[in-house]
Design an enzyme around this catalytic site. Structure first.
Site, PDB file in Angstrom:
ATOM      1  N   GLU A 215      42.661  45.244  30.957  1.00 23.40           N
ATOM      2  CA  GLU A 215      43.299  46.226  32.057  1.00 23.40           C
ATOM      3  C   GLU A 215      44.671  45.830  32.519  1.00 23.40           C
ATOM      4  O   GLU A 215      45.650  46.764  32.469  1.00 23.40           O
ATOM      5  CB  GLU A 215      42.836  46.770  33.352  1.00 23.40           C
ATOM      6  CG  GLU A 215      41.525  47.932  32.435  1.00 23.40           C
ATOM      7  CD  GLU A 215      40.330  48.151  34.250  1.00 23.40           C
ATOM      8  OE1 GLU A 215      40.667  48.076  34.526  1.00 23.40           O
ATOM      9  OE2 GLU A 215      39.182  48.025  33.917  1.00 23.40           O
TER      10      GLU A 215
ATOM     11  N   ASP B  69      37.105  46.154  31.812  1.00 23.95           N
ATOM     12  CA  ASP B  69      36.643  45.622  32.875  1.00 23.95           C
ATOM     13  C   ASP B  69      34.407  46.181  33.567  1.00 23.95           C
ATOM     14  O   ASP B  69      34.877  47.462  32.834  1.00 23.95           O
ATOM     15  CB  ASP B  69      36.890  45.720  34.574  1.00 23.95           C
ATOM     16  CG  ASP B  69      38.171  45.199  35.372  1.00 23.95           C
ATOM     17  OD1 ASP B  69      38.628  44.495  34.107  1.00 23.95           O
ATOM     18  OD2 ASP B  69      39.002  45.524  35.482  1.00 23.95           O
TER      19      ASP B  69
ATOM     20  N   ASP C 168      32.920  47.613  34.780  1.00 27.05           N
ATOM     21  CA  ASP C 168      32.274  48.806  36.007  1.00 27.05           C
ATOM     22  C   ASP C 168      32.394  50.385  35.680  1.00 27.05           C
ATOM     23  O   ASP C 168      32.720  50.341  34.056  1.00 27.05           O
ATOM     24  CB  ASP C 168      32.816  48.288  37.290  1.00 27.05           C
ATOM     25  CG  ASP C 168      34.353  48.435  37.210  1.00 27.05           C
ATOM     26  OD1 ASP C 168      34.988  48.769  36.394  1.00 27.05           O
ATOM     27  OD2 ASP C 168      34.772  48.039  38.467  1.00 27.05           O
TER      28      ASP C 168
ATOM     29  N   GLU D  36      34.813  52.015  36.390  1.00 27.34           N
ATOM     30  CA  GLU D  36      35.970  52.493  36.190  1.00 27.34           C
ATOM     31  C   GLU D  36      36.383  52.576  34.983  1.00 27.34           C
ATOM     32  O   GLU D  36      37.309  52.181  33.591  1.00 27.34           O
ATOM     33  CB  GLU D  36      36.914  51.872  37.470  1.00 27.34           C
ATOM     34  CG  GLU D  36      36.870  53.127  37.925  1.00 27.34           C
ATOM     35  CD  GLU D  36      36.799  53.979  37.956  1.00 27.34           C
ATOM     36  OE1 GLU D  36      37.694  55.082  37.373  1.00 27.34           O
ATOM     37  OE2 GLU D  36      35.803  55.893  38.833  1.00 27.34           O
TER      38      GLU D  36
ATOM     39  N   TYR E  41      41.708  37.224  39.967  1.00 28.19           N
ATOM     40  CA  TYR E  41      42.216  38.773  40.421  1.00 28.19           C
ATOM     41  C   TYR E  41      41.508  39.117  41.890  1.00 28.19           C
ATOM     42  O   TYR E  41      40.691  38.594  42.655  1.00 28.19           O
ATOM     43  CB  TYR E  41      41.434  39.750  39.274  1.00 28.19           C
ATOM     44  CG  TYR E  41      41.652  41.014  39.189  1.00 28.19           C
ATOM     45  CD1 TYR E  41      42.786  41.314  39.430  1.00 28.19           C
ATOM     46  CD2 TYR E  41      40.905  42.127  39.444  1.00 28.19           C
ATOM     47  CE1 TYR E  41      43.762  42.501  39.234  1.00 28.19           C
ATOM     48  CE2 TYR E  41      41.319  43.262  39.521  1.00 28.19           C
ATOM     49  CZ  TYR E  41      42.853  43.093  39.854  1.00 28.19           C
ATOM     50  OH  TYR E  41      43.497  45.097  39.100  1.00 28.19           O
TER      51      TYR E  41
ATOM     52  N   ARG F  56      42.137  42.333  42.815  1.00 31.79           N
ATOM     53  CA  ARG F  56      41.046  43.357  43.932  1.00 31.79           C
ATOM     54  C   ARG F  56      39.449  43.331  43.633  1.00 31.79           C
ATOM     55  O   ARG F  56      39.100  42.824  42.176  1.00 31.79           O
ATOM     56  CB  ARG F  56      41.440  44.711  43.557  1.00 31.79           C
ATOM     57  CG  ARG F  56      42.965  45.315  43.611  1.00 31.79           C
ATOM     58  CD  ARG F  56      43.446  46.358  43.120  1.00 31.79           C
ATOM     59  NE  ARG F  56      44.278  45.932  42.168  1.00 31.79           N
ATOM     60  CZ  ARG F  56      45.982  45.754  42.261  1.00 31.79           C
ATOM     61  NH1 ARG F  56      46.485  46.060  42.724  1.00 31.79           N
ATOM     62  NH2 ARG F  56      46.801  45.863  40.440  1.00 31.79           N
TER      63      ARG F  56
ATOM     64  N   HIS G  48      34.579  41.307  38.965  1.00 27.36           N
ATOM     65  CA  HIS G  48      35.381  40.533  39.224  1.00 27.36           C
ATOM     66  C   HIS G  48      34.434  39.380  39.255  1.00 27.36           C
ATOM     67  O   HIS G  48      33.536  39.492  40.068  1.00 27.36           O
ATOM     68  CB  HIS G  48      36.612  40.706  38.885  1.00 27.36           C
ATOM     69  CG  HIS G  48      37.532  41.924  38.795  1.00 27.36           C
ATOM     70  ND1 HIS G  48      38.291  41.603  37.825  1.00 27.36           N
ATOM     71  CD2 HIS G  48      37.312  42.850  39.038  1.00 27.36           C
ATOM     72  CE1 HIS G  48      38.938  42.674  37.282  1.00 27.36           C
ATOM     73  NE2 HIS G  48      38.237  43.373  37.966  1.00 27.36           N
TER      74      HIS G  48
END
Length: 780
Positions: free
Chosen positions: A9, A82, A84, A86, A285, A287, A330
């Site tokens: 991403e 990632d 998750d 999304e 990361y 976020r 993350h």
DNA sequence: CAGTGAGCGAGCTTCCGCTTGACTT
């Protein structure tokens, strides 16, 4: 030609991973989502079982075609977004849009960017998890339905261009409700009584507080009178060990909170600085909602603590998330290399890095051990006691490195250090007693960071959206960040010294606020409207509840379209019904009373341009009836609190002051504050004058001053082109041409510029992008 | 950059989450 294409991403991640994987792998980035619902229309086919219509946004087209051509060339494509909801959806969209084939596409995931983790991921590929993708589609579609059906209701009922949504509307609610709590708060006064005793050695002072606050002055006086003759004796000494543990490593929200408290950064500032550190490879990361540290990070932290502080200071710890809806794709936010003491270019980056590093280290350190001592002093013939508490650090442990800050500084008020050594039953001499009137405190207004904490507790919003959400509610003018002056409050202080009781009245400033979030009138009206008609959406648990349904979709227990169908069948009829309601009054309208001069009723409400006062009824059907008059509320006034007198005063403007050079001078208050209008020109009225009272002489003076300023503004014009001028502005000389302004290069002398040089500067200046969002206002 | 708002009817606004730039003041 690469055998393998890996798609992640984030481009910074791509760069790191490429190094681990070697020549056979090319790593590219999708820059987040590559496909979404069309932002311009509803894009959900309700009739067709809620089929979403996805498009590739124009700014992603080029990227998508590059990814497509690289994917075609590769033997194997690895989708590494990632792990998750999304992230899974991003992989699925990539699969669909790039036209990938099942036989040469693999889905891989890793939670940490280390060589072992990535090689392990390559060893253990899986397929795209359609259930997880569907959970994301449900989330996306639900948010679109709520946002795009609710907002138009507001346009019709309150004001055009407003917005509502699952996250932003609850955010506004929090701020509106807090403001109401503050206004309805009644503080209670009580006396805090503190005594200074002299120990038997004759010099050492022991400061102790009465174990009870006294409600009235009479109680205080009678206690002080009693103290004049009473004797004081130590009747208890208690020592208690206390342990303190370090806080967990940073997540996005805790980083934002601590950077706000310790460094004074706004949440968006923190994110921008963290992004820089991340792109430079200094931190992981930024976020994230996970407290997890990789084995590698745990190992290097241990080494670092052992070498810096020794074994006694180390303690292995693992933290588990408490926040609702955490997805933990993350790691926690930590330094990439904990042993790097200093990192970052700017001073701001260095400070944030230091904060992250210390928090990470502290999270793996031993508890601090403290000893809390409580000494109690009895008053002869009384059951009340004076109590002194002190805390000493026996072993500092993690406090050596890091101490978490508190939101409310007064929380740590009673932190006393070491108490003097005393003996049981020792008799003390009273030196002085002070009783001070103290008041209970109103709830605090939210800061950006404390609001983020509340949102996270409620499971509303995600690490990537906290900062943008706070921006949105301010952009929509539901909320403003600003200062509130405090109020002066009197309090009584009563003291006993050398057998004499004295009383004094003192004053203090309380309740002043800086940089706090407060609702606007529009925010309040919109919130009240939504609370009345859509309480379910505004419910603090709404997100948490739908998250449970999304989880069942992810677990394969529910079909996403039926979850949406259940919601839509309840929600949509309310939207229809609310739209159809015809109310006598406009939403948020408040009647203030009758103007005694004209006998006309006075209202306040939200108008097209914000809060407005109206005098006189309107009769839309009767063309003959007199029209009502309007006056905007001032910035510091509110629909909720404005009085009739204040509103009537608004109609005194615009005020004709008199004539100058045979033209009228009119004073009024506009969007940019008080101003004078004369001969089609505007002059700002400075703070020392008021538009209600300014005299004709002063007005003329202001107009003349403005003219002198105007003359100085002009530097040069050209015969070739009358629309081209060189002018003096607030920021120095500039070129004005056809309603646009152009910067003059620093090294040039403005007066010496020729026509050709000016035209060249104009040509060389890049076309302004239409970044100003709200300039496309139509004329009414 | 500007002091508006009871009407002549066009077409616009809007959500949340995932990611970076390329802009200007």
């Amino acid at each position: 030609m690469h055998k393998n294409l890996v798609i992640v991403e984030s481009p910074a991640k791509a760069k790191t991973i490429e190094k681990f994987l070697g020549k056979d792998f090319k790593v590219m980035s999708s820059y987040g989502h590559i496909r979404d619902l069309n932002p311009k229309d509803f894009s959900i086919d309700i009739e067709n079982n809620y089929l979403p219509k996805y498009i590739v946004p124009t700014d992603k087209k080029k990227l998508v075609s590059e990814l497509k051509s690289e994917a075609k060339k590769a033997e194997q494509v690895w989708l590494a977004s990632d792990e998750d909801r999304e992230g899974e959806a991003i992989s699925w969209h990539l699969y669909e849009v790039l036209g990938l084939k099942p036989e040469n596409t693999k889905r891989i995931v890793f939670h940490e960017i280390t060589k072992t983790a990535i090689l392990h991921a390559i060893e253990t590929p899986r397929e795209i998890n359609q259930n997880l993708v569907d959970a994301q589609q449900a989330r996306r579609v639900l948010d679109r339905i709520v946002g795009f059906e609710l907002s138009p209701v507001l346009w019709r009922k309150v004001k055009p261009s407003l917005s509502a949504g699952r996250v932003q509307s609850v955010t506004v609610r929090l701020i509106v409700e807090r403001e109401r709590e503050i206004h309805s708060f009644v503080s209670e006064a009580a006396y805090r009584v503190i005594a200074n005793f002299i120990l038997p050695d004759g010099t050492t002072v022991l400061k102790a507080e009465l174990n009870k606050r006294l409600k009235t002055k009479e109680e205080v006086i009678s206690l002080l009178n009693l103290c004049k003759t009473a004797s004081f004796q130590i009747d208890d000494i208690a020592k208690k060990p206390v342990k303190k543990s370090p806080a967990a490593p940073f997540t996005t929200s805790t980083l934002q909170q601590e950077a706000s408290r310790k460094l004074g950064y706004s949440v968006s500032q923190t994110m921008m600085i963290a992004q820089k550190l991340y792109e430079s490879g200094f931190i992981t990361y930024m976020r994230t909602d996970s407290f997890n540290l990789s084995d590698l990070a745990l190992g290097t932290s241990k080494e670092e603590i052992l070498s810096l502080y020794g074994e006694k200071y180390y303690k292995f710890r693992q933290y588990h998330t408490k926040s609702k809806g955490a997805q933990e794709a993350h790691e926690a936010i930590r330094p990439t290399y904990v042993n790097k003491v200093d990192a970052g270019g700017t001073a701001q980056e260095k400070k944030l890095y230091e904060l992250i590093r210390k928090r990470t280290l502290a999270s793996q350190m031993a508890d601090a051990e403290l000893e809390r001592t409580t000494i109690s002093v009895g008053i002869s013939g009384q059951k009340e006691k004076f109590v002194a508490t002190g805390e000493v650090i026996v072993f500092d442990g993690f406090l050596q490195v890091y101490r978490e800050s508190l939101d409310d500084e007064s929380e740590k008020e009673q932190e006393n250090g070491l108490l003097p050594a005393v003996e049981m039953n020792a008799v003390l001499n009273l030196d002085e007693v002070k009783a001070t009137e103290r008041f209970t405190q109103r709830p605090p207004r939210y800061t950006e960071a404390s609001l983020v904490r509340r949102l996270e507790e409620l499971g509303i919003g995600r690490p990537s959206t906290y900062a943008p959400t706070i921006q949105t509610v301010q952009n929509r003018q539901y909320v403003v960040k600003g200062d509130k002056p405090g109020e002066e409050r009197n309090y009584t202080a009563i003291a006993l010294k050398k057998g004499k009781i004295t009383e004094s009245l003192k004053s203090e400033i309380v309740g002043a606020d800086r940089n706090k979030l407060m609702p606007t009138d529009i925010g309040i009206v919109v919130n009240d409207f939504l609370m009345e008609y859509f309480p379910n959406i505004l419910d603090y648990n709404f997100t948490a509840n739908v998250e449970k349904e999304f989880d069942s979709i992810a677990d394969g227990e529910m079909i996403w379209t039926s979850v949406i169908d259940n919601f839509y069948k309840l929600f949509h009829p309310i939207v229809e019904a609310t739209t159809a309601i015809k109310t006598e009054h406009k939403v948020g309208e408040r009647a203030l009373g009758i103007d005694p001069k004209s006998g006309k009723p006075v209202f306040v409400k939200i108008g097209r341009f914000g809060p407005v006062a109206q005098m006189g009824q309107s009769f839309p059907d009767d063309k003959e009836a007199p029209k009502p008059s309007f006056a905007s509320l001032l910035k510091e006034q509110s629909i909720e609190t404005i009085t009739l007198d204040e509103a009537i005063k608004l109609f005194d403007l615009p005020r004709t002051i008199g004539e100058f050079e045979e033209k009228e001078i009119v004073a009024a208050i506009g969007r940019f504050g008080p101003f004078l209008r004369h001969d089609g020109k505007f002059v700002t009225i400075p703070k020392e004058f008021s538009p209600y009272t300014i005299s004709l002489e002063d007005s003329v003076e202001l107009i003349k001053n403005k003219r002198i300023q105007e003359e100085q503004r002009f530097i040069k014009s050209f015969e070739e082109e009358p629309e081209l001028q060189i002018l003096n502005g607030r920021f120095g000389a500039y070129i004005a041409y056809k309603k646009s302004n152009y910067k003059i290069p620093k090294e040039t002398e403005p007066i010496s510029l020729t026509f050709e040089q000016c035209m060249k500067i104009i040509e060389d200046t890049p076309e302004k992008k239409t970044t100003k969002k709200r300039t496309t206002r139509k004329k009414a």
